[in-house]
Design a protein around this motif. Structure first.
Motif, PDB file in Angstrom:
ATOM      1  N   ASP A 281       1.305  -1.028   0.067  1.00 30.67           N
ATOM      2  CA  ASP A 281       0.236  -0.245  -0.051  1.00 30.67           C
ATOM      3  C   ASP A 281       1.100   1.193   0.094  1.00 30.67           C
ATOM      4  N   LEU A 282       1.609   1.488   1.180  1.00 28.25           N
ATOM      5  CA  LEU A 282       3.233   2.833   0.287  1.00 28.25           C
ATOM      6  C   LEU A 282       3.345   2.819  -0.258  1.00 28.25           C
ATOM      7  N   ALA A 283       4.010   1.707  -1.302  1.00 38.91           N
ATOM      8  CA  ALA A 283       4.040   1.799  -2.366  1.00 38.91           C
ATOM      9  C   ALA A 283       3.977   2.312  -3.670  1.00 38.91           C
ATOM     10  N   LEU A 284       2.601   2.112  -3.492  1.00 44.24           N
ATOM     11  CA  LEU A 284       1.538   2.714  -4.555  1.00 44.24           C
ATOM     12  C   LEU A 284       0.602   4.420  -3.651  1.00 44.24           C
ATOM     13  N   VAL A 285       1.272   4.556  -2.937  1.00 42.75           N
ATOM     14  CA  VAL A 285       0.947   6.012  -2.349  1.00 42.75           C
ATOM     15  C   VAL A 285       1.805   7.231  -3.394  1.00 42.75           C
TER      16      VAL A 285
ATOM     17  N   LYS B 205       2.534  10.140  -2.098  1.00 42.16           N
ATOM     18  CA  LYS B 205       3.437  10.721  -1.489  1.00 42.16           C
ATOM     19  C   LYS B 205       2.968  10.384  -0.691  1.00 42.16           C
ATOM     20  N   PRO B 206       4.340   9.321  -0.129  1.00 45.44           N
ATOM     21  CA  PRO B 206       4.330   8.565   1.262  1.00 45.44           C
ATOM     22  C   PRO B 206       4.200   9.233   2.224  1.00 45.44           C
ATOM     23  N   GLU B 207       4.249  10.677   2.577  1.00 42.36           N
ATOM     24  CA  GLU B 207       4.543  11.121   3.928  1.00 42.36           C
ATOM     25  C   GLU B 207       3.491  11.479   4.202  1.00 42.36           C
ATOM     26  N   ILE B 208       2.899  11.415   4.018  1.00 39.05           N
ATOM     27  CA  ILE B 208       0.858  12.219   3.765  1.00 39.05           C
ATOM     28  C   ILE B 208       0.385  10.513   4.289  1.00 39.05           C
ATOM     29  N   TYR B 209       0.867   9.901   2.975  1.00 33.57           N
ATOM     30  CA  TYR B 209      -0.177   8.356   3.712  1.00 33.57           C
ATOM     31  C   TYR B 209       0.792   8.305   5.377  1.00 33.57           C
ATOM     32  N   LEU B 210       1.729   8.320   5.888  1.00 27.81           N
ATOM     33  CA  LEU B 210       2.098   8.196   6.999  1.00 27.81           C
ATOM     34  C   LEU B 210       1.625   8.762   7.897  1.00 27.81           C
ATOM     35  N   ALA B 211       1.822  10.193   7.973  1.00 28.96           N
ATOM     36  CA  ALA B 211       1.179  10.889   9.103  1.00 28.96           C
ATOM     37  C   ALA B 211      -0.037  10.607   9.641  1.00 28.96           C
ATOM     38  N   ALA B 212      -1.129  10.229   8.459  1.00 27.48           N
ATOM     39  CA  ALA B 212      -2.448   9.996   8.443  1.00 27.48           C
ATOM     40  C   ALA B 212      -2.754   8.656   9.202  1.00 27.48           C
ATOM     41  N   ARG B 213      -1.654   7.909   8.392  1.00 22.69           N
ATOM     42  CA  ARG B 213      -1.314   6.343   9.892  1.00 22.69           C
ATOM     43  C   ARG B 213      -1.242   6.855  11.252  1.00 22.69           C
ATOM     44  N   GLY B 214       0.016   7.148  11.696  1.00 27.25           N
ATOM     45  CA  GLY B 214       0.255   7.803  12.811  1.00 27.25           C
ATOM     46  C   GLY B 214      -1.298   8.266  13.265  1.00 27.25           C
ATOM     47  N   ARG B 215      -2.114   9.111  12.719  1.00 25.47           N
ATOM     48  CA  ARG B 215      -3.388   9.733  13.603  1.00 25.47           C
ATOM     49  C   ARG B 215      -3.794   8.741  13.829  1.00 25.47           C
ATOM     50  N   GLN B 216      -4.085   7.525  12.738  1.00 21.10           N
ATOM     51  CA  GLN B 216      -5.590   6.449  12.944  1.00 21.10           C
ATOM     52  C   GLN B 216      -4.635   5.939  14.208  1.00 21.10           C
TER      53      GLN B 216
END
Length: 50
Positions: free
Chosen positions: A24-28, A30-41
């Motif tokens: 999933d991360l490879a398909l994003v 802008k991974p930094e946005i994805y990771l920030a959202a995952r951390g909040r979740q």
């Protein structure tokens, strides 16, 4: 990509969770946005478990 990628486990639930996270991360775009959202979740999930 024009659309948000569908999480791989929604396509095939038999894929191990950790592998699915990498895919999933490879398909994003802008991974930094994805990771920030995952951390909040995850923080939100932990609050609900206490």
């Amino acid at each position: 990509m024009q659309n948000e990628p569908l999480p791989i486990r929604q396509r095939d639930a038999s894929i191990p969770q950790k592998l699915a996270e990498v895919i999933d991360l490879a398909l994003v775009e802008k991974p930094e946005i994805y990771l920030a959202a995952r951390g909040r979740q995850r923080a939100e999930d932990r609050r609900h478990l206490c």
